[in-house]
Design an enzyme around this catalytic site. Sequence first.
Site, PDB file in Angstrom:
ATOM      1  N   LYS A 221       0.813  -1.213   0.000  1.00 24.27           N
ATOM      2  CA  LYS A 221       0.000   0.000   0.000  1.00 24.27           C
ATOM      3  C   LYS A 221       0.849   1.267   0.000  1.00 24.27           C
ATOM      4  O   LYS A 221       2.056   1.255   0.246  1.00 24.27           O
ATOM      5  CB  LYS A 221      -0.969  -0.020   1.181  1.00 24.27           C
ATOM      6  CG  LYS A 221      -2.172  -0.933   0.936  1.00 24.27           C
ATOM      7  CD  LYS A 221      -3.276  -0.694   1.927  1.00 24.27           C
ATOM      8  CE  LYS A 221      -4.569  -1.373   1.459  1.00 24.27           C
ATOM      9  NZ  LYS A 221      -5.667  -1.189   2.420  1.00 24.27           N
ATOM     10  N   ARG A 255      -4.677  -9.775   4.428  1.00 24.90           N
ATOM     11  CA  ARG A 255      -5.048  -9.720   3.012  1.00 24.90           C
ATOM     12  C   ARG A 255      -3.797  -9.344   2.213  1.00 24.90           C
ATOM     13  O   ARG A 255      -3.272  -8.233   2.371  1.00 24.90           O
ATOM     14  CB  ARG A 255      -6.165  -8.694   2.813  1.00 24.90           C
ATOM     15  CG  ARG A 255      -6.689  -8.597   1.390  1.00 24.90           C
ATOM     16  CD  ARG A 255      -7.833  -7.583   1.313  1.00 24.90           C
ATOM     17  NE  ARG A 255      -8.362  -7.475  -0.041  1.00 24.90           N
ATOM     18  CZ  ARG A 255      -7.887  -6.640  -0.962  1.00 24.90           C
ATOM     19  NH1 ARG A 255      -6.868  -5.847  -0.669  1.00 24.90           N
ATOM     20  NH2 ARG A 255      -8.419  -6.603  -2.165  1.00 24.90           N
TER      21      ARG A 255
END
Length: 286
Positions: A221, A255
């Site tokens: 991210k 995840r």
Amino acid sequence: MLRLGRREFGTHEPVIMAIVNRTPDSFYDQGATFRDEPALARVEQAVSEGAAIIDIGGVKAGPGEEVTAEEEARRTVGFVAEVRRRFPDVVISVDTWRHEVGEAVCEAGADVLNDAWGGVDPRLAEVAARYGAGLVCTHAGGAEPRTRPHRVTYDDVMADILRVTVGLAERAAALGVSRESILIDPGHDFGKNTRHSLEATRRLGEMVGTGWPVLVSLSNKDFVGETLDRPVKERVVGTLATTAVSAWLGAQVYRVHEVAETRQVLDMVGAIAGHRGPAVARRGLA
């Protein structure tokens, strides 16, 4: 005990959720699993490397071309049905904020609805309750789906995360979603700048302390990229470092894009914490 689909997971059992994007413009893989066969190959590889959950998404999180609910369903429903046919024991999650899509994928065999946009469609929790599906309750800072944060501020970011996620979880339970199938997610990058995401990680133990199982979606991210000043394809090391910290602080579900690497990190942290033994133990014993 965390119960998702046919699976049960103990308190100290870390769980990997592998990302399979059914989008042509995903930020990390750039549409590598948009077509069926590469996507199914990705599922097979992820399961073989230790993923218990497959998270299927039909719309990328960031801004881009509009994707209607009909198109999102077209990308995901048939694929969910095929994954269920080929992998009957795997937990199938679908990343969606729309109740119409949630209903369609649950009909096709999905076990979990991963609501990454913080309950923007309140009917999604009703769908999860009706179908006996699990639900991920995420903090997105009140952001509209597919928007990026701009000068967002919090008096106390973790206090806001707790207020929103625990509130969403309690509402879902009141609607009939099994308490053992509800997870909370701090929503790294969603409605947050990099400092917010770092603080959320640092204080993750406060989420774990609520008693709800915690899911973290850290993989490659922007907060990792900004912290280390690395482009998307060079964020794996930072992601794994953040994964180790999150595991030490008690997060349960991860995840991820890199399943095998994450499995090793989680196994190592679990062994250090005393939740599992070494895979082999020969040193000093011969």
